[in-house]
Design an enzyme around this catalytic site. Sequence first.
Site, PDB file in Angstrom:
ATOM      1  N   GLU A  97      65.422  74.170 117.710  1.00  9.39           N
ATOM      2  CA  GLU A  97      64.824  75.516 117.800  1.00  9.39           C
ATOM      3  C   GLU A  97      65.844  76.489 118.365  1.00  9.39           C
ATOM      4  O   GLU A  97      66.499  76.193 119.375  1.00  9.39           O
ATOM      5  CB  GLU A  97      63.589  75.429 118.699  1.00  9.39           C
ATOM      6  CG  GLU A  97      62.414  76.224 118.219  1.00  9.39           C
ATOM      7  CD  GLU A  97      61.891  75.773 116.862  1.00  9.39           C
ATOM      8  OE1 GLU A  97      62.295  76.364 115.841  1.00  9.39           O
ATOM      9  OE2 GLU A  97      61.078  74.831 116.828  1.00  9.39           O
TER      10      GLU A  97
ATOM     11  N   ASP B 154      69.644  77.822 114.757  1.00  7.84           N
ATOM     12  CA  ASP B 154      70.139  78.213 113.420  1.00  7.84           C
ATOM     13  C   ASP B 154      71.151  79.351 113.478  1.00  7.84           C
ATOM     14  O   ASP B 154      72.240  79.257 112.929  1.00  7.84           O
ATOM     15  CB  ASP B 154      69.019  78.458 112.389  1.00  7.84           C
ATOM     16  CG  ASP B 154      68.002  79.528 112.736  1.00  7.84           C
ATOM     17  OD1 ASP B 154      68.060  80.081 113.839  1.00  7.84           O
ATOM     18  OD2 ASP B 154      67.146  79.821 111.866  1.00  7.84           O
TER      19      ASP B 154
ATOM     20  N   SER C  65      56.006  79.897 109.236  1.00 13.78           N
ATOM     21  CA  SER C  65      56.854  80.547 108.253  1.00 13.78           C
ATOM     22  C   SER C  65      56.117  81.131 107.052  1.00 13.78           C
ATOM     23  O   SER C  65      56.573  81.021 105.917  1.00 13.78           O
ATOM     24  CB  SER C  65      57.910  79.541 107.784  1.00 13.78           C
ATOM     25  OG  SER C  65      59.073  80.209 107.509  1.00 13.78           O
TER      26      SER C  65
ATOM     27  N   ASP D 257      64.323  79.190 107.796  1.00 10.81           N
ATOM     28  CA  ASP D 257      63.047  79.302 107.092  1.00 10.81           C
ATOM     29  C   ASP D 257      63.206  79.473 105.575  1.00 10.81           C
ATOM     30  O   ASP D 257      62.622  78.700 104.807  1.00 10.81           O
ATOM     31  CB  ASP D 257      62.196  80.422 107.709  1.00 10.81           C
ATOM     32  CG  ASP D 257      61.935  80.173 109.193  1.00 10.81           C
ATOM     33  OD1 ASP D 257      62.172  79.045 109.653  1.00 10.81           O
ATOM     34  OD2 ASP D 257      61.503  81.109 109.882  1.00 10.81           O
TER      35      ASP D 257
END
Length: 399
Positions: free
Chosen positions: A47, A50, A140, A186
């Site tokens: 988490e 990215d 998402s 995502d």
Amino acid sequence: MSTLTSGGRAALASLDAELAYAAFERHYAHAPRWLASAPGRVNLIGEYTDYNGGYVLPMAIEPRTIVAAAPNDSRKITVHSEALAATVTIDLTKGLAPDPRGRWSNYLRGVVCGFLKLGALVPGFNALIHSTVPVGAGLSSSAALETSIATLLEAMAGMKLEPLQKIALCQTAEHVFAGVPCGIMDPYICTLARAGHALLLDCRSQEAVWLPFEDPEVAILIVNTQVRHELAQGEYAMRRRACEEAARALKVATLREASLERLRDRARDMSDTALRCARHVITEIARTERAAQCIAERDWHTFGELLDASHESLKSDFNVSSPELDLLVGAARDLGPRRGVYGARLTGGGFGGCAIALIEARKREEIRASIAAAYQQGTGLEPQFLISRPSAGVSILEV
Ligand code: GLA
């Protein structure tokens, strides 16, 4: 409609595809020509790594966003959202800009704008959105909508994009039109997910490995706090800036290149927030790599410990948990491996939304009941549960 049920295209031969088709026909009084379908996703671990060039480990889930559409012989795009009972019209003869009151329609505007910038001949069309991805739950729903629309536009404009180009286009739409400086996780998973697999994505090289994740003995239990998470309120961007501050102080391009040792050495060169954010990111990247090994080895005990540690780090260092998420995670963790819970953590951006627990599949009912009771007692809210198998990425069908 026979193509829908006899075509053998699993992702589209579904009740929801049929519902989307029928709702489109009712709304526009003619049949759609395409159905594009993209999944929501749940991030197992990794988490806020990215946009720091690290690893993420998401899987697509069964709830999907289906967009039914047909050209309309005009220069206007009309999109109706079934869930919101709202319709948006975009005039293609005018410039496209984010609408401050636009919310969901900005995802649409952003993706259309991306295609126009590539020189695509976007025709006028009518569309209807039918979605089973909960909105504002950290699953998402926005990337599911963006990738569906992008896939639809590829078909309508006759312009197939490379997957990474499509992913970047959706990410840019989110940055510019929704105001969230998100990473690539995502749109990547919504585009390139494979059924039965989790995806280990290296966000630095943008290369992925698909890991079979279908042990019938375990399940990912997704629990919705029923408290909406909102990423656009500046908290997301603030943490991204803190990570960048830490990277600058450490003299690395991204926190992927940093180590805990170096962070300790340079602690005095950055704010406390930057230090904590960096500590989360560095340790989370290591946890994610280790979790991918656990999936390959079916080492669910260690995987669960990594989930627990991820939650602690997101709560104490990255500061994106909420009382409701802590309560859900605590209730799951109190059961422990003996009662079928290997580990639990918040998933997605945090501040509400969902938590996940890795559980023994056969104990799912007892686990659900006990988490629901604890959560209701603590908040007065009823949590929503979802168990999903890893599902496939976006697809389109001409009907
Ligand atoms: C949101 C963003 C992602 C990622 C997560 C946190 O979902 O869209 O890019 O940063 O938050 O891991």
